[in-house]
Structures are given as structure tokens and as C-alpha cells.
Design a protein around this motif. Structure first.
Motif, PDB file in Angstrom:
ATOM      1  N   VAL A 233      42.593  41.583  28.891  1.00  0.00           N
ATOM      2  CA  VAL A 233      41.265  40.976  28.783  1.00  0.00           C
ATOM      3  C   VAL A 233      40.305  41.770  29.652  1.00  0.00           C
ATOM      4  N   ILE A 234      39.154  42.133  29.088  1.00  0.00           N
ATOM      5  CA  ILE A 234      38.068  42.702  29.882  1.00  0.00           C
ATOM      6  C   ILE A 234      37.155  41.543  30.241  1.00  0.00           C
ATOM      7  N   GLU A 235      37.279  41.047  31.467  1.00  0.00           N
ATOM      8  CA  GLU A 235      36.605  39.833  31.927  1.00  0.00           C
ATOM      9  C   GLU A 235      35.268  40.190  32.576  1.00  0.00           C
ATOM     10  N   GLY A 253      50.449  39.419  30.997  1.00  0.00           N
ATOM     11  CA  GLY A 253      49.396  40.334  30.577  1.00  0.00           C
ATOM     12  C   GLY A 253      48.450  40.669  31.707  1.00  0.00           C
ATOM     13  N   HIS A 254      47.399  41.430  31.378  1.00  0.00           N
ATOM     14  CA  HIS A 254      46.462  41.925  32.387  1.00  0.00           C
ATOM     15  C   HIS A 254      45.053  41.383  32.131  1.00  0.00           C
ATOM     16  N   ILE A 255      44.414  40.910  33.178  1.00  0.00           N
ATOM     17  CA  ILE A 255      42.998  40.535  33.126  1.00  0.00           C
ATOM     18  C   ILE A 255      42.251  41.438  34.103  1.00  0.00           C
ATOM     19  N   SER A 256      41.352  42.245  33.580  1.00  0.00           N
ATOM     20  CA  SER A 256      40.530  43.112  34.425  1.00  0.00           C
ATOM     21  C   SER A 256      39.223  42.404  34.706  1.00  0.00           C
ATOM     22  N   ARG A 281      43.095  41.481  38.176  1.00  0.00           N
ATOM     23  CA  ARG A 281      42.752  42.548  39.128  1.00  0.00           C
ATOM     24  C   ARG A 281      41.264  42.818  39.087  1.00  0.00           C
ATOM     25  N   GLY A 282      40.660  42.836  40.254  1.00  0.00           N
ATOM     26  CA  GLY A 282      39.274  43.241  40.344  1.00  0.00           C
ATOM     27  C   GLY A 282      39.146  44.729  40.083  1.00  0.00           C
ATOM     28  N   ILE A 283      38.239  45.094  39.195  1.00  0.00           N
ATOM     29  CA  ILE A 283      37.998  46.503  38.872  1.00  0.00           C
ATOM     30  C   ILE A 283      36.573  46.835  39.273  1.00  0.00           C
ATOM     31  N   ALA A 284      36.423  47.647  40.288  1.00  0.00           N
ATOM     32  CA  ALA A 284      35.100  48.078  40.741  1.00  0.00           C
ATOM     33  C   ALA A 284      34.921  49.550  40.350  1.00  0.00           C
TER      34      ALA A 284
END
Length: 337
Positions: A233-235, A253-256, A281-284
Motif C-alpha cells: 500500500v502506498i499510504e 504485506g507492506h504499507i509505505s 514503514r515511514g518513507i521520507a
């Protein structure tokens, strides 16, 4: 040089001024700016809601910059006058895990950005412009495209045949649709606008959900994936919607987490999160090495960034106002031809 500077918080306090053209020091380059693009972060900085205590008075805002090397400082050998170049948001994050102080070295706040006729870049963090893109197109890459790439590829290790949920039609989301599609993934897209969903479908999204007419959109995602949920997921919303994203994600699964359009706090239902074993995961954005990898991919795939409108340098305020209203694609400001 002419530069837009933020004299105080609020769009009325973003003003065009004359400033000395900077001189590159050791290990630096001076870039003649061709174009910049705006991100939600740029609006949040002007509004005073993005780390306001770190924003200096008279900041030149905006990170995402493309231009041409105009002068090189002492000790610089990797760049030459006339080279096409882009800014890298985290000017000290070149590879590997981020350092704790990376936010202190963000271009466009707290360090001066590119909404000016010239800007200074660190030579070792500047990035060459993809040969297949104009400077206006290249100016859209440094935050939005790299955030999508870092989420899907660097972090998520996206594989052909996997499924990605993309929220909304902002810059990160549109790049995520294009990148995921090019990598052979299935894309499910959400939006409140059927018109925008049709445009996203043209970019490669195969399944479309209007979250206004389908408020339980996560359950619809589960239906579209045989009850399993998506791989990634691109959150971009966060807030209350984060719980729906957990429900929409497959086990493990992965949540960005890349944005905070729904607010800077998110009440999380812990038990469903535990059961799902999903990773949030926080993506900066990302580091420079990933930027170079992404550019190689963009050139190979011939990817074309989606641009909504290009504004003249003198019309920067109108560009910010357009960003606030919403756009399909990036808002670009042309600084010089």
C-alpha cells in the motif's frame, strides 16, 4: 538574482526579492535553475505546519529543481559547466540507512531551495538529469518519483504479478502507478473522482475504487484480491484511514507511509495490526543511490512524468494556489528557458 523568499508563514508572505547570487564553495556547484516542481511539503512549509521551528526567516523554498551547472567550486571534478543536474532532497543521505540528523540537511527547508534563478548544491549529492526528460519533467522527480520508487522497489522489493494499492492522484501516487505498472505489478487505485480514476486507468491502474461512493474501500480491495489483500500500500492519507489500509493489506504485506493528508496523528487498532503482521514503514523520500537507480529505470522505460500545469516564475503564488486546490499531476514553475 531574483528569488522567492518566505518572509513569514502564510502565502501572502512569500515574496519575490533580489538577493546576491551565491558563490559555490569547496565541494559545491552553482546551478542555473531551469524549473522546479511543488510538493505538498512545500505548501505545508509556507503554511507553517511542517517543522516550523526549523524554517529560517527568508527561506528560499522548494527542493525539486532541475537546471544547468553554471559554476563549480574548488575541488569539484565530477561536474562541468553546462551539465544538466537535479537536486537531491536529503543533501547528505547518499546511501544506506539514514542518519538521525538527515532532516537538518533538507533542501527547501531548512536549507535554501530552488525557487530562485540560481541555487547551490553539494557536488556529491547532485544527480544527473535523465537524458529522455526535459528540465520541466526532471524537476518532478526528486521527491515524488523517488518516494514512490523507494517505497515500491528499495523497501518493498516489488515483483511482477504482485498487487499494489495506490491512494489518490497526487504526485507520489501517479509515479507509483507508472512504476508499478512498468514492473509488471497489478495496480488498484482509489480516488474521490471518477474522472481522475479514468486518467489513472490510462496510466496503468487496472482496478478503480471511488472511496466516496465506496466508503468501505478496504473491503472492496479484499474482494478484488480474493480476500487476501494487496502486497503493498502506498499510504498518502494516514489519519483514521490507516486502519483501512491495514485491512486492505495481505498478511505480512507492506504499507509505505509517505504522507499525512488525513492528519499527523493516526489512531491504530492494534489487534487487527497484530493479526495482519503487516509492516508499516515511514518513507521520507530516499537516498541518492536509489535516485540513480530510478533514473536508469526511467530512461530504460521511457517513463513520462505527468504534469498538470507549468507556471511562469513570476506566477509562483498562482502555482501554490493551484496546488492547494488540487491537481492531476505535478505543478511546475519554469524559472528560465
Amino acid at each position: 538574482m531574483r528569488a522567492w523568499q518566505l518572509e513569514d508563514f502564510g502565502l501572502d508572505n512569500l515574496r519575490l526579492a533580489e538577493r546576491p547570487t551565491p558563490t559555490p564553495g569547496a565541494g559545491q556547484i552553482l546551478v542555473k535553475v531551469s524549473a522546479v516542481s511543488l510538493n505538498f511539503r512545500d505548501k505545508a512549509i509556507v503554511d507553517g505546519v511542517y517543522d516550523p521551528e526549523k524554517i529560517p526567516k527568508n527561506l528560499i523554498p522548494v527542493n525539486d529543481t532541475a537546471g544547468v551547472v553554471a559554476e563549480v567550486g574548488p575541488g569539484v571534478s565530477e561536474w562541468h559547466i553546462g551539465d544538466r543536474v537535479m537536486s537531491h532532497f536529503y543533501s547528505h543521505w547518499l546511501d544506506g540507512a539514514p542518519a538521525r540528523d538527515e532532516p537538518d540537511w533538507q533542501l527547501g527547508g531548512p536549507i535554501d531551495g530552488g525557487l530562485a534563478e540560481y541555487m547551490i548544491l553539494e557536488a556529491n549529492s547532485a544527480v544527473p538529469t535523465p537524458a529522455n526528460l526535459t528540465d520541466e519533467q526532471a524537476a518532478t522527480l526528486p521527491i515524488a518519483a523517488l518516494t514512490a520508487w523507494f517505497s515500491l522497489v528499495e523497501y518493498g522489493k516489488l515483483q511482477p504479478g504482485q498487487t499494489v494499492l495506490v491512494q489518490g492522484t497526487g504526485g507520489v501516487s501517479l509515479f507509483a502507478v507508472q512504476i508499478a505498472t512498468a514492473l509488471g505489478a497489478r495496480v488498484i487505485a482509489t480516488s474521490s473522482s471518477d474522472d481522475k480514476l479514468e486518467k489513472v486507468a490510462a496510466l496503468g491502474a487496472g482496478d478503480l475504487i471511488n472511496y466516496r461512493t465506496t466508503p468501505d474501500w478496504a473491503e472492496r480491495v479484499r474482494e478484488l484480491t480474493d480476500g487476501q489483500g494487496v502486497d503493498q500500500v502506498i499510504e498518502v492519507v494516514a489519519g483514521e484511514g490507516l486502519n483501512q489500509s491495514v485491512h486492505a493489506t495481505k498478511a505480512a504485506g507492506h504499507i509505505s507511509l509517505v504522507g499525512f493528508l488525513g492528519g499527523q496523528t493516526a489512531p491504530l487498532d492494534v489487534l487487527p495490526m497484530l493479526y495482519s503482521q503487516a509492516a508499516i514503514r515511514g518513507i521520507a523520500v530516499g537516498h541518492r543511490r536509489a535516485f540513480l537507480d530510478m533514473n536508469e529505470f526511467i530512461e530504460k522505460q521511457g517513463l513520462d512524468p505527468v504534469i498538470d500545469t507549468v507556471y511562469a516564475f513570476e506566477d509562483a503564488i498562482k502555482a501554490y494556489e493551484h496546488l492547494a486546490r488540487g491537481a492531476f499531476g505535478k505543478i511546475v514553475i519554469r524559472v528560465a528557458d
